[in-house]
Scaffold this active site. Structure first.
Site: not given
Ligand code: RRO
Length: 325
Positions: A49, A73, A128, A131, A278
């Site tokens: 993660k 999400n 990353n 996000c 994913g």
């Molecule tokens: O944790 C998240 O809300 C999240 C992250 Br860090 C990301 O890089 N991509 C995503 O769809 N959710």
């Protein structure tokens, strides 16, 4: 030809992947138990993660939803802090361990990357910059090229050290939609000598509404979140292909919309050397890797391929046009 004469393994970035298929950061990879299940699965590598300096709870629940077409999400970066993932890598280490690090505060991220540099059990780093769900920020860094250049320039001395010891570093990108975005980001990837790019993160700012409740399916940000799953696959294939055309020497990791071995086949034809799963992993659990692997091998047998290298980046164009997209 039979199943024993075909291989989905991949030797790239100086590492050996028993399969070209692994998890996407965020999917069942937050706790040590989840990481151990990935280690025991057919996945060719483990991705953590995305982590921050300290542990984070993330956004209020429900913050994840999926149906047969998509996932949505707004997790808000819940994670156990970077030290936890370093420790996890030390306890596993049966296959390449990729640490995903959230590009937050520059100085802190620099310090995290500096620690990871020394850790032999972390095989490579995926930074990353995409996000979509941080409540305090309404920007995705990867979409703001001046800020991104600035961010990378701060990390640059560290990137040089990664190069020196041969630890690969890459960047996880958001989806891009216009030719000029691919041009600019590709120049930055080359300028900072990234070894790989992962394309793509969830499609930001999407909304899914439930008919019965007449409400958004997730709570944070009034239901706005990042889209994944089957619906994003054509966007992913295009992003892989357009980056492949511009970055012939950079390894591409495809991420988006993989449910079956056939989806992996398409990612590889477009130019990915490795892929990540994913939403489908969230739906089926780590046994999904054996299923996808076997479906991909069936296609390879039917088509007479022995190794994935025989078709990576070999999508056959109908008419060869000069690149004007
Ligand atoms: O944790 C998240 O809300 C999240 C992250 Br860090 C990301 O890089 N991509 C995503 O769809 N959710």
């Amino acid at each position: 030809m039979n199943v024993k004469s075909v291989s989905t393994e991949s030797k790239v970035l100086g590492l050996s992947f028993s399969s070209c298929v692994m998890n996407a950061s965020g999917a069942l990879c937050t706790s040590f138990e989840e990481l151990r299940s990935l280690d025991e699965s057919y996945a060719g590598a483990i991705v953590s993660k995305s982590c921050s300096q300290m542990e984070r709870e993330g956004n209020p629940k429900p913050r994840y939803f999926h149906n047969q077409d998509l996932s949505l999400n707004s997790m808000g970066l819940p994670n156990n802090g970077y030290s936890y993932y370093i420790l996890s890598s030390q306890k596993l280490n049966r296959k390449p361990f990729i640490m995903s690090v959230a590009a937050l505060d520059k100085i802190i991220t620099y310090q995290i990357l500096e620690v990871i540099l020394q850790e032999s059990t972390v095989s490579m780093v995926e930074l990353n910059v995409s996000c979509p769900n941080l409540c305090h920020s309404n920007q995705v860094l990867g979409n703001h090229f001046e800020d991104l250049d600035n961010y990378f320039s701060v990390m640059s001395p560290l990137f040089q050290k990664y190069k020196m010891i041969g630890k690969p570093y890459g960047v996880k990108l958001p989806p891009y939609w216009e030719g000029y975005q691919f041009d600019v980001v590709s120049k930055l990837i080359q300028k900072y000598q990234f070894d790989f790019v992962t394309t793509l993160n969830s499609v930001p700012n999407c909304l899914v509404i439930d008919t019965e409740t007449e409400s958004p399916v997730i709570i944070p940000k009034n239901g706005i979140g990042g889209l994944g799953g089957k619906f994003v696959k054509p966007v992913t294939l295009s992003n892989i292909y357009q980056l492949r055309c511009r970055l012939p020497d950079v390894v591409i990791i495809g991420c988006g919309g993989i449910e079956t071995g056939e989806d992996v086949f398409h990612h590889l034809l477009a130019g990915a050397s490795l892929v990540q799963v994913g939403t489908e992993l969230m739906k089926r659990g780590p046994s999904v890797f054996a299923k996808i692997e076997s479906e991909l091998k069936d296609i390879m047998i039917r088509k007479g391929y022995h190794h994935i290298g025989e078709f990576i980046g070999k999508m056959k164009l109908n008419v060869v046009n000069p690149m004007t997209y």
